[in-house]
Design a protein around this motif. Structure first.
Motif, PDB file in Angstrom:
ATOM      1  N   ARG A  70       0.816  -1.228   0.000  1.00 53.21           N
ATOM      2  CA  ARG A  70       0.000   0.000   0.000  1.00 53.21           C
ATOM      3  C   ARG A  70       0.843   1.267   0.000  1.00 53.21           C
ATOM      4  O   ARG A  70       0.345   2.357  -0.248  1.00 53.21           O
ATOM      5  CB  ARG A  70      -0.937   0.003   1.206  1.00 53.21           C
ATOM      6  N   LEU A  71       2.114   1.133   0.325  1.00 52.38           N
ATOM      7  CA  LEU A  71       2.986   2.297   0.298  1.00 52.38           C
ATOM      8  C   LEU A  71       3.441   2.499  -1.150  1.00 52.38           C
ATOM      9  O   LEU A  71       4.428   1.928  -1.591  1.00 52.38           O
ATOM     10  CB  LEU A  71       4.202   2.089   1.207  1.00 52.38           C
ATOM     11  N   THR A  72       2.664   3.281  -1.884  1.00 46.02           N
ATOM     12  CA  THR A  72       2.933   3.395  -3.320  1.00 46.02           C
ATOM     13  C   THR A  72       3.058   4.842  -3.737  1.00 46.02           C
ATOM     14  O   THR A  72       2.657   5.759  -3.010  1.00 46.02           O
ATOM     15  CB  THR A  72       1.803   2.753  -4.144  1.00 46.02           C
ATOM     16  N   TYR A  73       3.606   5.043  -4.906  1.00 41.58           N
ATOM     17  CA  TYR A  73       3.717   6.383  -5.466  1.00 41.58           C
ATOM     18  C   TYR A  73       3.533   6.293  -6.959  1.00 41.58           C
ATOM     19  O   TYR A  73       4.133   5.428  -7.609  1.00 41.58           O
ATOM     20  CB  TYR A  73       5.096   6.974  -5.148  1.00 41.58           C
ATOM     21  N   LYS A  74       2.724   7.156  -7.478  1.00 42.42           N
ATOM     22  CA  LYS A  74       2.421   7.074  -8.902  1.00 42.42           C
ATOM     23  C   LYS A  74       3.465   7.830  -9.704  1.00 42.42           C
ATOM     24  O   LYS A  74       3.744   8.995  -9.456  1.00 42.42           O
ATOM     25  CB  LYS A  74       1.038   7.647  -9.173  1.00 42.42           C
ATOM     26  N   TYR A  75       4.033   7.147 -10.656  1.00 46.57           N
ATOM     27  CA  TYR A  75       5.058   7.762 -11.504  1.00 46.57           C
ATOM     28  C   TYR A  75       5.069   7.033 -12.835  1.00 46.57           C
ATOM     29  O   TYR A  75       4.917   5.809 -12.870  1.00 46.57           O
ATOM     30  CB  TYR A  75       6.425   7.676 -10.809  1.00 46.57           C
ATOM     31  N   ALA A  76       5.260   7.776 -13.896  1.00 43.00           N
ATOM     32  CA  ALA A  76       5.379   7.204 -15.241  1.00 43.00           C
ATOM     33  C   ALA A  76       4.310   6.156 -15.516  1.00 43.00           C
ATOM     34  O   ALA A  76       4.581   5.101 -16.059  1.00 43.00           O
ATOM     35  CB  ALA A  76       6.763   6.597 -15.455  1.00 43.00           C
ATOM     36  N   GLY A  77       3.111   6.455 -15.102  1.00 39.63           N
ATOM     37  CA  GLY A  77       2.008   5.609 -15.510  1.00 39.63           C
ATOM     38  C   GLY A  77       1.684   4.457 -14.606  1.00 39.63           C
ATOM     39  O   GLY A  77       0.835   3.643 -14.934  1.00 39.63           O
ATOM     40  N   ARG A  78       2.393   4.316 -13.507  1.00 37.44           N
ATOM     41  CA  ARG A  78       1.936   3.255 -12.623  1.00 37.44           C
ATOM     42  C   ARG A  78       2.334   3.521 -11.175  1.00 37.44           C
ATOM     43  O   ARG A  78       3.131   4.396 -10.895  1.00 37.44           O
ATOM     44  CB  ARG A  78       2.446   1.891 -13.095  1.00 37.44           C
ATOM     45  N   ASP A  79       1.777   2.712 -10.297  1.00 35.96           N
ATOM     46  CA  ASP A  79       2.098   2.825  -8.876  1.00 35.96           C
ATOM     47  C   ASP A  79       3.371   2.051  -8.600  1.00 35.96           C
ATOM     48  O   ASP A  79       3.458   0.871  -8.908  1.00 35.96           O
ATOM     49  CB  ASP A  79       0.963   2.229  -8.034  1.00 35.96           C
ATOM     50  N   PHE A  80       4.323   2.734  -8.025  1.00 37.39           N
ATOM     51  CA  PHE A  80       5.568   2.073  -7.668  1.00 37.39           C
ATOM     52  C   PHE A  80       5.604   1.779  -6.175  1.00 37.39           C
ATOM     53  O   PHE A  80       4.987   2.479  -5.394  1.00 37.39           O
ATOM     54  CB  PHE A  80       6.756   2.967  -8.035  1.00 37.39           C
ATOM     55  N   ARG A  81       6.341   0.704  -5.824  1.00 37.01           N
ATOM     56  CA  ARG A  81       6.550   0.407  -4.424  1.00 37.01           C
ATOM     57  C   ARG A  81       8.008   0.041  -4.213  1.00 37.01           C
ATOM     58  O   ARG A  81       8.732  -0.277  -5.158  1.00 37.01           O
ATOM     59  CB  ARG A  81       5.726  -0.769  -3.923  1.00 37.01           C
ATOM     60  N   LEU A  82       8.388   0.085  -2.959  1.00 36.22           N
ATOM     61  CA  LEU A  82       9.764  -0.277  -2.631  1.00 36.22           C
ATOM     62  C   LEU A  82      10.032  -1.729  -3.003  1.00 36.22           C
ATOM     63  O   LEU A  82      11.134  -2.088  -3.418  1.00 36.22           O
ATOM     64  CB  LEU A  82      10.003  -0.060  -1.126  1.00 36.22           C
ATOM     65  N   THR A  83       9.002  -2.562  -2.876  1.00 33.52           N
ATOM     66  CA  THR A  83       9.205  -3.989  -3.109  1.00 33.52           C
ATOM     67  C   THR A  83       8.866  -4.406  -4.539  1.00 33.52           C
ATOM     68  O   THR A  83       8.735  -5.593  -4.807  1.00 33.52           O
ATOM     69  CB  THR A  83       8.360  -4.816  -2.122  1.00 33.52           C
ATOM     70  N   ASN A  84       8.714  -3.402  -5.411  1.00 33.71           N
ATOM     71  CA  ASN A  84       8.471  -3.700  -6.806  1.00 33.71           C
ATOM     72  C   ASN A  84       7.222  -4.570  -6.942  1.00 33.71           C
ATOM     73  O   ASN A  84       6.141  -4.137  -6.559  1.00 33.71           O
ATOM     74  CB  ASN A  84       9.710  -4.371  -7.404  1.00 33.71           C
ATOM     75  N   ILE A  85       7.334  -5.795  -7.464  1.00 38.16           N
ATOM     76  CA  ILE A  85       6.140  -6.641  -7.519  1.00 38.16           C
ATOM     77  C   ILE A  85       6.314  -7.847  -6.601  1.00 38.16           C
ATOM     78  O   ILE A  85       5.595  -8.819  -6.690  1.00 38.16           O
ATOM     79  CB  ILE A  85       5.839  -7.124  -8.959  1.00 38.16           C
ATOM     80  N   ALA A  86       7.304  -7.773  -5.740  1.00 39.35           N
ATOM     81  CA  ALA A  86       7.576  -8.917  -4.878  1.00 39.35           C
ATOM     82  C   ALA A  86       7.453  -8.495  -3.414  1.00 39.35           C
ATOM     83  O   ALA A  86       6.772  -7.537  -3.084  1.00 39.35           O
ATOM     84  CB  ALA A  86       8.956  -9.460  -5.177  1.00 39.35           C
ATOM     85  N   GLY A  87       8.127  -9.222  -2.558  1.00 39.09           N
ATOM     86  CA  GLY A  87       8.139  -8.867  -1.153  1.00 39.09           C
ATOM     87  C   GLY A  87       7.178  -9.684  -0.328  1.00 39.09           C
ATOM     88  O   GLY A  87       6.017  -9.849  -0.675  1.00 39.09           O
ATOM     89  N   ARG A  88       7.720 -10.231   0.756  1.00 31.74           N
ATOM     90  CA  ARG A  88       6.929 -11.062   1.643  1.00 31.74           C
ATOM     91  C   ARG A  88       7.281 -10.608   3.043  1.00 31.74           C
ATOM     92  O   ARG A  88       8.453 -10.478   3.378  1.00 31.74           O
ATOM     93  CB  ARG A  88       7.324 -12.527   1.426  1.00 31.74           C
ATOM     94  N   VAL A  89       6.267 -10.344   3.835  1.00 36.49           N
ATOM     95  CA  VAL A  89       6.549  -9.979   5.217  1.00 36.49           C
ATOM     96  C   VAL A  89       6.896 -11.258   5.965  1.00 36.49           C
ATOM     97  O   VAL A  89       6.098 -12.194   6.009  1.00 36.49           O
ATOM     98  CB  VAL A  89       5.334  -9.296   5.867  1.00 36.49           C
ATOM     99  N   VAL A  90       8.077 -11.317   6.512  1.00 38.62           N
ATOM    100  CA  VAL A  90       8.493 -12.532   7.207  1.00 38.62           C
ATOM    101  C   VAL A  90       8.053 -12.418   8.661  1.00 38.62           C
ATOM    102  O   VAL A  90       8.746 -11.870   9.506  1.00 38.62           O
ATOM    103  CB  VAL A  90      10.018 -12.727   7.085  1.00 38.62           C
ATOM    104  N   LYS A  91       6.862 -12.926   8.883  1.00 39.28           N
ATOM    105  CA  LYS A  91       6.269 -12.766  10.221  1.00 39.28           C
ATOM    106  C   LYS A  91       7.039 -13.575  11.249  1.00 39.28           C
ATOM    107  O   LYS A  91       6.996 -13.268  12.441  1.00 39.28           O
ATOM    108  CB  LYS A  91       4.801 -13.208  10.183  1.00 39.28           C
ATOM    109  N   ASP A  92       7.745 -14.622  10.777  1.00 40.56           N
ATOM    110  CA  ASP A  92       8.455 -15.491  11.707  1.00 40.56           C
ATOM    111  C   ASP A  92       9.537 -14.776  12.498  1.00 40.56           C
ATOM    112  O   ASP A  92      10.009 -15.278  13.516  1.00 40.56           O
ATOM    113  CB  ASP A  92       9.117 -16.659  10.946  1.00 40.56           C
ATOM    114  N   ILE A  93       9.991 -13.630  12.010  1.00 43.70           N
ATOM    115  CA  ILE A  93      11.037 -12.957  12.784  1.00 43.70           C
ATOM    116  C   ILE A  93      10.467 -11.782  13.571  1.00 43.70           C
ATOM    117  O   ILE A  93      11.189 -11.024  14.193  1.00 43.70           O
ATOM    118  CB  ILE A  93      12.214 -12.482  11.894  1.00 43.70           C
TER     119      ILE A  93
END
Lengths: 1110, 475
Positions: B450-473
């Motif tokens: 949800r932390l996104t920013y619109k630029y060059a036609g799409r929403d960008f995020r720090l995790t690009n299109i990946a990223g998994r919250v590792v709840k185990d840690i």
């Protein structure tokens, strides 16, 4: 064996068990004739149990999150929650092919064999689980989870082109007729009608026009990025003609400063920089030619369609009789494609290439067409009708273009050589002359060398006599020389020796000697001209055999003589090489096993040249047999230099002789065996005989060569051996290092004069100017790269242009050209719905601060819609009609009533149009980073208007940033557009004032107000220096009083008269400031005065009135 | 100001007055921030650096990243591999990566011994005795991996989530998401960052608004004691004279405002000078460590020549963090690249950072800051278990590296994830850099999707299109 095979073997025992227990459904797996239900009925209870126990739980816990009907987002179109879905599989094919391990993608994935499909992504499953799955597939993948047909995977919705083309941006600009308006008197240009009509529809009144003083400041900054001078203001104010504004704009457009300002706008769009940035940051030393090309193109009002074509395909636009300048310009223009940010160090060269191509596709489509093609690299564009196939079709054009010389680490980019045929001819002439000179140099050098060496060759006997004193000829060949198999090495440093009775001596604790003690080691006492010598008096406890070992570091072979009780042990001790001289590189080496008698011995190390860094020596009792017998040997305790001088020999050749003799002493070389066998004290006598033989060989060879220059050797075998020693390229008379110093003077002089001549020629040789740019490469079509990865290739994507604009039926681009020229012509075609609009919008934006389309680089679905499309279309058509003249656009726009509006706030208009979308007032703007810097320099009077060229000192391809490097030098009084722009390390001043990141395309700069800007204006050296200059200059003007000075300053800084209040307040400030300085102890009254005026100047330059333009 | 259109829709700043926001958010604002905010209450423009509410309750309020530039070797530090010790000198029998950076030899056992520390018994090599002693406060992750085998690209992947495109750095994203707790200071500070291998890109906001750009204090070429924020120093004009200048400036600007009418930009520019003036006072104060006790200096190793420089960086990090800076990075620059001289250089590198890092964690803990400060350590990649340069070096290895985390709501005294037998590949509970980012954002109360920013036609995020919250840690 394949990896799969080996794993298969490992699970074999388990597999057989399963096969046995599940044998009943060998027939059940046969698909023929059975309905699924029938098959299910046949499922063996045990097999089901196996599935339920071993397979299903894993699927549920490890796979369903992404691969089930209930997944938040079904990944890869693959569901694994029914048998049918599993067998059908996802985008990549069936997940499970019963009984076929190799074809079952699920197995391939869980084996982690393919780096791009490793499942589960979190980590590999335990080996036994993987084995279960393989066994399961092998037995036919029994699966009771009957379900409906696989849940619909997200089908690609076919692109509805007709629908897509309805979007405004893909429609050609309409023929917009300037509308009728109520307030006709307001209209100055047809475009005003569009603005006014929109305002009138909302009952908004345009803001009143600005006065001429405000106008000239606005227009001057707008077109040149600099403030108007008081004289320019005066002449505009006094110009009462109705054409005053037009005259002003024409004057500004013809100023070279115009290209510097508007060229910079374009440089933002093309992400211009002087280095690649990103990783290994290398200097693009010739990028500046592109920058200069842009500035010049704006100054000469190069038609925009031509400008576009040159940048994309300048190399392909040659005409028969074009000027050299024109040719260079179009080659330089292709720098547009080349000077983007690049990762130059990537071990994956193919990824590097595709990333560079991606950057070109993205920049090209956004800069010229406002299309975000980059989005379609990994998947069809989510919003715009740009399928991945279109992306790779365009990418194919750039793939067929040569941008890079190679994709090594670090990669090299291509450069054009900007040379005319004339110059090329001239260069060739120079090269011929240089080549001739080289030949003469070579001959002269050979003569000089020959002369030198022949003189010395005649003294072969003397060399032999002196050199032989340094060499021990009777060392047995069996000696284990410098073995690293030492006893001492087993000791842990700092601890006691592991062998009892070991005598461990610190090298620096020598009894006598001259070696230099440095901390725990000894090293050269001098520069090697005298013998380094150290002696150790040591008490040997018992008669016996002892190993002699040394701990040292040495970056090169530095043999030393080792003597015990003046008896020779060896002449090549301590020859171990440790790789360097660092303390941590010390190593133990064993040099000899000798028999020693009980009592005191003197161990001596000596060497006429440099020595290793010796830390310790160890004398270790051992049972091993002796390797070397001690013999008396009269080695001279003198340096080779002294001995050479005494015998009139060349010291370098003498050293070579010593080395040579050491080598042959142990070898089977026949001529030296006799020498070696003779006692040392007979060597002098023997040398005479040897010298005679050498002379005979020399003479015979000279004679033979005169008769037969091709001769390779003497016929007489015995004499030939001596000749070989004299002339062997690796022998003792090989050419020493830096032989020039030994040439005869006439020879030296002759060489020097030739060298000088060559240097002069090289200096005159025209330098080949280079420019970054592209040319045609190997023509290739690409396939679609699924998920942007070149390892997962999809359908063919033959080179073509985006079909939503260019249509589905396109003439093929052929096998002989990349298609770049066709692309350039297609983009720059008046019929293209986007090109003219995108540029017209950019020009409008750079004048008004906001575009009619507010996302200037994105005209797609997610971009903004035009706030006034008829206006944009009218401008676009006008742009084309006037021959794509940018300067005409400026005139059209700047002579409008819209451009003349004030910036005043109006509550009524603001309520109706708070974002000023309809342009009811002019947008006040802050100076850009460059304008701030240039204006401050202009105020200090230091601004240098020299144009063009390169200020970056770094050589081409040199590293411009790295760990530990400082920010570059930006202290040039030149206009900011000429400052080096280093990616990854932009000049902090520019950065603070919103200079865009040069790694990305930017059609609209942000304007932020951040504290570093204030800090810059308060504290930076540039500001301090220029305000000092301002103050000094002001005070030098003796015609003015202080009030007059303040008035003059206001004229210069703000372009207006100071009010009386302002004069009073500033005078008061200066007085108080000077007092405060006095309190702070500034004794010099003049200094106080200059500094208080300086303080005032700083305030005036920091003020909003200076930094903002109305 | 950026126009409303550029702001992402999912994470638009709440349209609350800052005073209101302050009330709503309750805890979490330092008194400095309070003073800073109230002092600027009359500012019309929304302050892009104002502290903002996270998506959900945060465990960490600020981050300190200790970056080891060059790529420390996991198998010599935090990833204990007994089989590697056993099979020293044998040929590596597994699969070599498709893309490698250089030639390698046989397996090379770690020259260092590993010890188990604390109640948890986490293995740490003899390179890090001080950090090891804090094992019960650490969450060691052995299964970190990236994808690029070269410094530049890997460094960008670690800092921005992408080795392919130019993207905003994690510090910029976090500051964009949460704003700053101290209006007199930048929200994102990087102490002595490297200019190499991507340089500014590692702290750049790229297309995010410039407010979220990291502020460098010095560069890796500057000794920590001489590192300064750009333009902060003025040796010619005293504070008093500068105050006089600013007072006049304020009058000049007020007159101008009176003529030009209300304008947010003009107004915020006026206050930016006051902020700069305060920053000028506050920053050198925070960099001045003369008030720190001898014990504190010793704790960070500032009293020893070898540890002084990094110790100072760490101490500065604590001081800035105390003052409310959101994201801090300290860089131990380009020293960890041991293709050769592994023994000597890793020893020397570890010695320079071990004590300062342990000092920082300990100090944060004793000040009660560790609870909501996430500290993490790592390099741009790990190294190969196989050797280079005879037997005294290791090559780059993006397929396995170790990081440790402390504080900020991570589980302590655990070792998470695992590599294969020799530490060549992360295999169990793999954590990609994107997962690291997702998890850090989560700890800070933000959903990385949800932390996104619109630029060059799409929403960008720090995790690009990946990223998994590792709840185990997460504790």
């Amino acid at each position: 064996m394949t990896r799969l095979g080996s794993i298969f073997l490992r699970v074999w025992p388990l597999l057989t068990t399963v096969l046995v227990i599940s044998s009943p459904f060998a027939s059940a797996a046969d698909p023929k004739g059975d309905t699924p239900k029938a098959k299910l009925a046949k499922l063996d209870a045990e097999a089901v149990e196996f599935f339920e126990k071993k397979i299903r739980p894993v699927l549920v816990t490890q796979c369903y999150e992404c691969h089930s009907a209930k997944a938040k987002e079904l990944q890869g179109g693959l569901a694994l929650d029914t048998r049918q879905a599993t067998l059908k599989g996802g985008e990549s094919g069936p997940a499970v092919v019963p009984k076929n391990i190799e074809k079952s993608l699920l197995i391939k994935s869980i084996l982690y064999g393919d780096e791009f499909s490793q499942m589960p992504p979190k980590g590999k499953l335990p080996a036994n689980v993987i084995a279960d799955f393989m066994a399961w597939v092998k037995i036919g993948a029994p699966d009771p989870r009957d379900g409906k047909a696989p849940i619909a995977k997200k089908e690609k919705k076919p692109l509805d082109l007709a629908e897509a083309r309805k979007f405004w941006a893909f429609q050609p600009p309409g023929e917009a007729k300037p509308p009728v308006v109520k307030n006709e008197t307001w209209v100055r240009q047809p475009l005003d009608r569009f603005i006014l009509a929109a305002l009138e529809a909302k009952e908004i009144t345009p803001t009143a026009a600005v006065d001429k003083r405000t106008f000239i400041r606005r227009a001057t900054y707008d077109l040149t990025g600099l403030p108007p001078t008081p004289q320019e203001i005066d002449s505009f104010l006094t110009d009462r003609s109705p054409k005053a504004h037009a005259t002003l704009i024409d004057r500004l457009l013809s100023s070279p400063r115009y290209g510097e300002r508007w060229g910079r706008h374009w440089l933002d769009v093309v992400r211009y920089a002087d280095s690649n940035g990103l990783d290994e940051n290398l200097a693009y030393s010739y990028a500046y030619r592109y920058r200069d090309y842009v500035i010049e193109s704006f100054n000469t009002d190069k038609p925009y369609d031509r400008f576009v074509q040159e940048q994309l395909a300048g190399d392909l636009l040659g005409t028969p009789n074009e000027s050299e300048q024109a040719r260079n310009a179009r080659l330089i223009a292709t720098g547009f494609l080349s000077l983007g940010p690049k990762m130059l160090a990537c071990d994956d060269g193919r990824k590097m290439e595709m990333d560079i191509i991606d950057e070109q596709v993205d920049t090209t489509s956004r800069a010229f067409m406002g299309l975000t093609m980059g989005c379609a690299r990994c998947h069809d564009h989510k919003f715009d009708p740009l399928p991945t196939k279109d992306y790779y079709a365009l990418a194919g054009i750039f793939k067929s273009t040569k941008t890079m010389e190679n994709f090594n680490v670090v990669a090299r980019w291509h450069e054009h050589e900007l040379v005319s045929d004339d110059v090329r001819k001239k260069i060739a002439e120079f090269d011929t002359r240089i080549k001739q000179l080289d030949a003469r140099l070579k001959t002269s050098t050979q003569t000089a060398q020959k002369t030198f060496l022949n003189v010395e060759r005649a003294k072969a006997g003397a060399y032999l006599t002196v050199a032989s004193q340094f060499v021990r000829f009777d060392l047995p060949a069996t000696l284990v020389a410098n073995s690293q198999k030492t006893l001492a090495a087993k000791m842990v440093l700092g601890q006691k020796p592991s062998v009892a009775g070991t005598i461990l001596i610190e090298a620096e604790k020598y009894t006598r000697g001259n070696a230099k003690k440095v901390g725990p080691i000894i090293q050269n006492g001098g520069n090697g001209d005298f013998p380094n010598e150290v002696e150790y008096d040591i008490t040997i406890p018992n008669d016996g055999s002892y190993r002699i070992e040394f701990l040292y570091t040495s970056g090169a072979k530095r043999p030393m003589r080792l003597l015990i009780n003046e008896q020779f042990v060896r002449d090549d001790a301590l020859t171990g090489v440790t790789g360097g001289f660092a303390n941590n590189q010390v190593k133990w080496f064993a040099d000899a096993i000798v028999t020693l008698k009980k009592g005191r011995i003197t161990l001596r190390l000596e060497q006429p040249g440099p020595i290793p860094h010796i830390d310790k020596l160890a004398i270790i009792p051992t049972n091993e047999p002796t390797t070397v017998v001690l013999v008396p040997h009269p080695t001279p305790k003198q340096s080779t230099k002294k001995l050479a001088a005494d015998a009139k020999l060349n010291v370098e050749l003498l050293k070579q002789w010593i080395g040579y003799l050491r080598g042959v002493a142990k070898g089977p070389d026949t001529i030296w065996q006799a020498w070696a066998k003779s006692e040392a004290n007979q060597h002098t006598a023997q040398a005479a005989a040897f010298a005679k033989r050498f002379n005979e060989a020399y003479q015979a060879w000279t004679t033979l060569q005169e008769n037969d220059p091709q001769a390779k050797q003497l016929a007489d075998v015995a004499t030939e051996r001596f000749r070989a020693v004299l002339f062997d390229a690796k022998g003792p008379f090989r050419l020493p290092k830096k032989p020039e110093r030994f040439y005869t003077k006439p020879n030296r002089d002759a060489l020097a004069s030739l060298t000088k001549e060559k240097a002069a020629l090289e200096k005159q040789r025209p330098v080949v100017p280079r420019a970054m740019g592209v040319r045609e490469g190997t023509i290739t079509d690409l396939k679609v790269h699924e998920r942007g990865n070149y390892l997962t290739l999809g359908e063919d994507a033959s080179r073509h242009f985006p079909i939503v604009i260019a249509g589905e039926k396109q003439a093929p681009l052929g096998k002989t050209t990349s298609g770049r020229l066709e692309l350039a012509k297609w983009i720059a075609n008046p019929a293209h719905p986007l090109t003219a609009r995108v540029m017209a919008n950019r020009i409008w934006l750079w004048h008004f601060g906001e575009g009619i389309v507010r996302s200037p680089d994105n005209f797609g679905l997610l971009g903004q819609r035009p706030t006034n499309q008829p206006l944009l279309d009218w401008l676009a058509r006008k742009f084309i009609e006037t021959g794509w003249s940018v300067k005409d656009m400026h005139r059209t726009i700047m002579l409008s009533a819209a451009y003349r509006m004030g910036t005043d706030f109006d509550a009524n208009s603001d309520a109706k149009d708070p974002e000023n979308l309809l342009y009811w007032r002019f947008r006040r703007r802050r100076l850009s980073a460059e304008e701030v810097r240039d204006s401050i320099l202009a105020m200090g009077g230091a601004l240098d208007f020299k144009m063009y060229g390169q200020l970056m000192p770094d050589k081409n391809r040199a590293y411009v940033t790295g760990t530990g490097s400082k920010q570059g030098n930006y202290d040039f009084p030149r206009r900011s557009v000429y400052l080096p722009i280093l990616r990854s390390a932009v000049y902090p001043m520019l950065q603070a004032f919103d200079f865009p990141d040069p790694a990305v395309l930017n059609g609209k700069r942000a304007t932020t107000t951040v504290a570093p800007q204030a800090l810059f204006l308060m504290n930076d050296g540039l500001v301090l220096r220029e305000t000092r200059r301002m103050a000094e200059k002001m005070l030098q003007d003796k015609k003015l009083d202080d009030a007059g000075r303040i008035r003059t300053t206001y004229q210069r800084v703000y372009g207006r008269a100071a009010t009386n209040d302002e004069v009073t307040r500033n005078l008061d400030f200066i007085a108080r400031y000077a007092d405060a300085l006095q309190e702070e102890g500034v004794a010099d009254a003049n200094d106080r005065r200059v500094r208080s005026w300086q303080g005032l100047c700083r305030v005036l330059l920091a003020a909003n009135e200076f930094i903002y333009i109305d | 100001m950026t126009s409303r259109n550029d702001q992402c829709n999912n994470f638009a700043p709440q349209p609350l007055s800052r005073r209101e926001m302050l009330k709503q958010s309750g805890v979490g604002f330092g008194s400095l921030a309070l003073a800073g905010l109230l002092g600027e209450e009359n500012r019309a423009a929304a302050n892009p650096l104002a502290a903002r509410l996270p998506h959900f309750a945060a465990k960490a309020k600020r981050v300190i990243f200790m970056f080891m530039h060059g790529g420390p070797s996991q198998v010599d530090t935090f990833d204990y591999k007994p089989l590697l010790q056993r099979d020293d000198g044998k040929p590596y029998s597994g699969k070599t990566p498709r893309i490698v950076s250089g030639k390698t030899g046989n397996l090379l056992a770690s020259p260092w011994k590993f010890k188990q520390y604390g109640e948890c018994g986490t293995h740490v090599s003899d390179l890090f005795p001080h950090v090891g002693a804090l094992a019960d406060d650490l969450c060691v992750v052995n299964s970190i991996h990236g994808s690029n085998s070269r410094h530049g690209a890997a460094l960008l992947e670690l800092h921005t989530g992408s080795d392919t495109f130019i993207r905003p750095s994690m510090g910029s994203w976090i500051t964009y998401g949460l704003g700053s707790e101290n209006q007199n200071l930048p929200g994102f500070i990087t102490i002595c960052p490297t200019l190499g291998h991507g340089g500014v890109n590692a702290w750049s906001s790229v297309f995010l608004p410039a407010h979220y750009q990291g502020t460098p204090i010095g560069t890796s070429g500057t000794p920590a004691e001489k590192a300064r924020i750009p333009f902060i120093e003025n040796k010619q004009v005293s504070r008093k004279l500068q105050r006089m200048e600013l007072d006049l400036l304020s009058e000049v600007n007020s007159d101008h405002m009176a003529r030009s009418g209300p304008d947010d930009a003009l107004e915020s520019r006026i206050s930016s000078f006051e902020l700069a003036f305060r920053m000028q006072r506050e920053v050198p104060g925070l960099q001045d460590i003369s008030s720190e006790s001898k014990d504190t200096l010793a704790m960070y190793g500032i009293d020893q020549p070898k540890t002084k420089n990094f110790g100072l960086q760490c101490l500065m990090a604590r001081r800035f963090c105390e003052a409310g800076v959101r994201f801090l990075q300290v860089t131990h620059s380009y020293k960890w690249d041991q293709h050769r001289d592994l023994k000597k250089r890793h020893t020397s590198n570890a010695m320079e950072v071990d004590k300062p890092m342990a000092g920082l964690i300990h100090d944060l803990k004793q000040r009660g800051l560790l609870e909501d400060t996430l500290v993490f350590w790592g390099g741009e990649f790990g190294r190969t278990p196989v050797s280079q340069s005879g037997r005294d070096g290791r090559d780059h290895n993006p397929h396995a590296c170790s990081m440790f985390f402390a504080g900020g709501g991570v589980k302590t005294g655990i070792r998470y994830g695992a590599t294969d037998d020799y530490g060549y590949y992360a295999v169990q509970d793999k954590m990609h850099f994107n997962d690291v980012h997702a998890t850090i954002l989560h700890l800070m109360g933000m959903d990385h999707e949800r932390l996104t920013y619109k630029y060059a036609g799409r929403d960008f995020r720090l995790t690009n299109i990946a990223g998994r919250v590792v709840k185990d840690i997460i504790a």
